[in-house]
Structure formats: C-alpha cells, structure tokens
Scaffold this motif. Structure first.
Motif, PDB file in Angstrom:
ATOM      1  N   SER A 126       0.815  -1.218   0.000  1.00 30.53           N
ATOM      2  CA  SER A 126       0.000   0.000   0.000  1.00 30.53           C
ATOM      3  C   SER A 126       0.848   1.269   0.000  1.00 30.53           C
ATOM      4  O   SER A 126       0.442   2.285  -0.563  1.00 30.53           O
ATOM      5  CB  SER A 126      -0.953   0.002   1.195  1.00 30.53           C
ATOM      6  N   PHE A 127       2.026   1.218   0.618  1.00 27.90           N
ATOM      7  CA  PHE A 127       2.890   2.407   0.632  1.00 27.90           C
ATOM      8  C   PHE A 127       3.443   2.689  -0.761  1.00 27.90           C
ATOM      9  O   PHE A 127       3.492   3.843  -1.193  1.00 27.90           O
ATOM     10  CB  PHE A 127       4.029   2.234   1.637  1.00 27.90           C
ATOM     11  N   LEU A 128       3.873   1.642  -1.460  1.00 27.17           N
ATOM     12  CA  LEU A 128       4.366   1.829  -2.831  1.00 27.17           C
ATOM     13  C   LEU A 128       3.249   2.295  -3.750  1.00 27.17           C
ATOM     14  O   LEU A 128       3.461   3.134  -4.636  1.00 27.17           O
ATOM     15  CB  LEU A 128       4.979   0.535  -3.365  1.00 27.17           C
ATOM     16  N   TRP A 129       2.039   1.758  -3.559  1.00 29.40           N
ATOM     17  CA  TRP A 129       0.898   2.147  -4.387  1.00 29.40           C
ATOM     18  C   TRP A 129       0.583   3.627  -4.198  1.00 29.40           C
ATOM     19  O   TRP A 129       0.475   4.383  -5.151  1.00 29.40           O
ATOM     20  CB  TRP A 129      -0.312   1.286  -4.037  1.00 29.40           C
ATOM     21  N   ARG A 130       0.450   4.056  -2.943  1.00 31.78           N
ATOM     22  CA  ARG A 130       0.109   5.448  -2.647  1.00 31.78           C
ATOM     23  C   ARG A 130       1.230   6.389  -3.104  1.00 31.78           C
ATOM     24  O   ARG A 130       0.979   7.456  -3.654  1.00 31.78           O
ATOM     25  CB  ARG A 130      -0.134   5.597  -1.148  1.00 31.78           C
ATOM     26  N   ALA A 131       2.469   5.979  -2.880  1.00 31.45           N
ATOM     27  CA  ALA A 131       3.608   6.804  -3.286  1.00 31.45           C
ATOM     28  C   ALA A 131       3.666   6.949  -4.803  1.00 31.45           C
ATOM     29  O   ALA A 131       3.990   8.026  -5.311  1.00 31.45           O
ATOM     30  CB  ALA A 131       4.910   6.197  -2.765  1.00 31.45           C
ATOM     31  N   SER A 132       3.337   5.893  -5.527  1.00 36.08           N
ATOM     32  CA  SER A 132       3.323   5.966  -6.996  1.00 36.08           C
ATOM     33  C   SER A 132       2.258   6.949  -7.471  1.00 36.08           C
ATOM     34  O   SER A 132       2.504   7.763  -8.359  1.00 36.08           O
ATOM     35  CB  SER A 132       3.063   4.586  -7.592  1.00 36.08           C
ATOM     36  N   LEU A 133       1.079   6.866  -6.880  1.00 35.96           N
ATOM     37  CA  LEU A 133       0.013   7.797  -7.261  1.00 35.96           C
ATOM     38  C   LEU A 133       0.378   9.237  -6.900  1.00 35.96           C
ATOM     39  O   LEU A 133       0.105  10.156  -7.677  1.00 35.96           O
ATOM     40  CB  LEU A 133      -1.302   7.397  -6.597  1.00 35.96           C
ATOM     41  N   PHE A 163      -4.903  -4.247  -7.673  1.00 34.05           N
ATOM     42  CA  PHE A 163      -4.715  -5.667  -7.394  1.00 34.05           C
ATOM     43  C   PHE A 163      -3.547  -6.234  -8.191  1.00 34.05           C
ATOM     44  O   PHE A 163      -2.816  -7.086  -7.703  1.00 34.05           O
ATOM     45  CB  PHE A 163      -6.000  -6.442  -7.683  1.00 34.05           C
ATOM     46  N   GLY A 164      -3.367  -5.758  -9.400  1.00 34.52           N
ATOM     47  CA  GLY A 164      -2.239  -6.192 -10.215  1.00 34.52           C
ATOM     48  C   GLY A 164      -1.011  -5.331 -10.032  1.00 34.52           C
ATOM     49  O   GLY A 164       0.085  -5.700 -10.440  1.00 34.52           O
ATOM     50  N   GLY A 165      -1.175  -4.144  -9.440  1.00 32.93           N
ATOM     51  CA  GLY A 165      -0.048  -3.265  -9.192  1.00 32.93           C
ATOM     52  C   GLY A 165       0.451  -2.544 -10.421  1.00 32.93           C
ATOM     53  O   GLY A 165       1.649  -2.319 -10.559  1.00 32.93           O
ATOM     54  N   VAL A 166      -0.460  -2.162 -11.321  1.00 36.33           N
ATOM     55  CA  VAL A 166      -0.059  -1.494 -12.556  1.00 36.33           C
ATOM     56  C   VAL A 166      -0.732  -0.125 -12.632  1.00 36.33           C
ATOM     57  O   VAL A 166      -1.948  -0.008 -12.472  1.00 36.33           O
ATOM     58  CB  VAL A 166      -0.455  -2.332 -13.792  1.00 36.33           C
ATOM     59  N   ASP A 179      13.470  -3.236  -4.786  1.00 32.45           N
ATOM     60  CA  ASP A 179      13.177  -3.890  -6.063  1.00 32.45           C
ATOM     61  C   ASP A 179      11.683  -4.169  -6.227  1.00 32.45           C
ATOM     62  O   ASP A 179      11.295  -4.923  -7.099  1.00 32.45           O
ATOM     63  CB  ASP A 179      13.989  -5.174  -6.212  1.00 32.45           C
ATOM     64  N   GLY A 180      10.849  -3.535  -5.418  1.00 28.29           N
ATOM     65  CA  GLY A 180       9.405  -3.756  -5.476  1.00 28.29           C
ATOM     66  C   GLY A 180       8.676  -2.859  -6.448  1.00 28.29           C
ATOM     67  O   GLY A 180       7.458  -2.986  -6.621  1.00 28.29           O
ATOM     68  N   VAL A 181       9.375  -1.950  -7.094  1.00 27.05           N
ATOM     69  CA  VAL A 181       8.723  -1.040  -8.045  1.00 27.05           C
ATOM     70  C   VAL A 181       9.598  -0.888  -9.286  1.00 27.05           C
ATOM     71  O   VAL A 181      10.829  -0.835  -9.184  1.00 27.05           O
ATOM     72  CB  VAL A 181       8.427   0.334  -7.388  1.00 27.05           C
ATOM     73  N   ARG A 182       8.967  -0.873 -10.440  1.00 24.94           N
ATOM     74  CA  ARG A 182       9.655  -0.656 -11.721  1.00 24.94           C
ATOM     75  C   ARG A 182       8.905   0.407 -12.496  1.00 24.94           C
ATOM     76  O   ARG A 182       7.678   0.447 -12.502  1.00 24.94           O
ATOM     77  CB  ARG A 182       9.700  -1.930 -12.567  1.00 24.94           C
ATOM     78  N   ALA A 183       9.647   1.243 -13.173  1.00 23.57           N
ATOM     79  CA  ALA A 183       9.051   2.302 -13.983  1.00 23.57           C
ATOM     80  C   ALA A 183       9.501   2.151 -15.436  1.00 23.57           C
ATOM     81  O   ALA A 183      10.645   1.792 -15.707  1.00 23.57           O
ATOM     82  CB  ALA A 183       9.483   3.680 -13.463  1.00 23.57           C
ATOM     83  N   ALA A 184       8.582   2.403 -16.338  1.00 20.14           N
ATOM     84  CA  ALA A 184       8.892   2.443 -17.767  1.00 20.14           C
ATOM     85  C   ALA A 184       8.460   3.822 -18.270  1.00 20.14           C
ATOM     86  O   ALA A 184       7.287   4.193 -18.151  1.00 20.14           O
ATOM     87  CB  ALA A 184       8.158   1.343 -18.510  1.00 20.14           C
ATOM     88  N   VAL A 185       9.411   4.575 -18.790  1.00 20.51           N
ATOM     89  CA  VAL A 185       9.150   5.943 -19.257  1.00 20.51           C
ATOM     90  C   VAL A 185       9.263   5.962 -20.779  1.00 20.51           C
ATOM     91  O   VAL A 185      10.237   5.466 -21.349  1.00 20.51           O
ATOM     92  CB  VAL A 185      10.151   6.940 -18.629  1.00 20.51           C
TER      93      VAL A 185
END
Length: 174
Positions: A72-79, A93-96, A126-132
C-alpha cells in the motif's frame, strides 16, 4: 474403491469445501464500512478455521494492512509521484499504473508516458519498476519516439521509494 470413484469423491469434496454462504444484499455492496474480508472470516468452514488445504499452499495474509494486492505504501507513493499526469489506468490488485501522454507546458512539442509496476507486497527497493516513454513532435505533425535516459527511470523509482518510506514513517508515528 476404484480409481475413478476415488477421483470423483475427491472432486466432490473439493467442490463442497469451496461452498459457503455469500451475502447478496445490496447494502453490503454499497456501504463502504462493510469489510468483506472480516465478513468472510466470521463465516468459518466445515474444515476448520483454515479451510481445506489440498496442495499445501496455505492461506496468504496481507501483511501491509490494506485490501489491495500490492504494498500500500508503494501504491500510494506511486500515485502521489504521478499526480501531475493524467491516469489512463490504475489496477491496485495487479499493481499497474499507466498514465496517459503528458506534455509539459514549457515544451509542448514533446510528451511523456509512464507505466509503473509494483512487483512486491513488501516495501523493498526492487518492489517497483518504472517504464518511461518519450516522444517528440516531428516536422510532419506526427509524434516520433525519442530515447529516454536510463537514469530517468531510476530517478522516478527512487522518488517513489522515498515517498513510500515517508508514508510508512508517518503511519508508524501515529
């Protein structure tokens, strides 16, 4: 007992083990205070509190304290990090998280699109990946792909991780 009968009995037991009471009142779907996880935990099972575990997988519990499928922390931080960009899709749920194309006001002849993938239920580097993705407006009026510095993706991932750590610290302090 024949082999076919044994398989049939096992299939019936598995099917019956999956049966349970499901509340279908409309209030349970509309009331945000209703917690479906808590309601399911109260219903129990004919095989005990843990249910029937045929393959040894056991029940997986959410260690993050949220009802989403990723940290949930990675999700909220990404948003929070992508708040300036329009979202095209967000699947907790899929984390995308997929943004729509965004053109900075100071450079309207270029645009960016970002995809974030949350890969773990734990708050790890290593729990988050970004594609730009980056495009420039060509002379003919069409958008053409442009290269993105690898450091851009790493910097974005680091910004998300930093924000996730801040959220976790703030939550632990309360």
């Amino acid at each position: 007992m024949s082999r076919v009968s044994a398989v049939l009995c096992l299939a019936v037991l598995v099917a019956l083990g999956g049966c349970g009471y499901v509340e279908t009142s409309q209030d349970s779907y509309r009331n945000p205070k209703v917690d479906p996880d808590a309601a399911a935990a109260q219903q129990g099972s004919i095989f005990g509190g843990g249910g029937l575990d045929l393959l040894g997988g056991g029940k997986k519990t959410d260690q993050t304290g949220s009802g989403i499928g990723v940290n949930s922390f990675l999700w909220r931080a990404s948003l929070d990090t992508l708040a300036f960009m329009p979202l095209a899709s967000a699947d907790p749920f899929g984390g995308v998280i997929i943004t729509d194309w965004y053109s900075p006001p100071e450079t309207p002849d270029e645009r960016f699109k970002i995809n974030i993938f949350i890969l773990d239920r734990q708050l790890r580097s290593d729990g988050v990946r970004a594609a730009v993705f980056h495009q420039h407006l060509a002379a003919g009026g069409a958008w053409a792909d442009a290269p993105v510095e690898p450091a851009t993706q790493t910097d974005l991932e680091n910004a998300i991780l930093t924000r996730a750590r801040q959220l976790r610290i703030n939550t632990a302090a309360k």
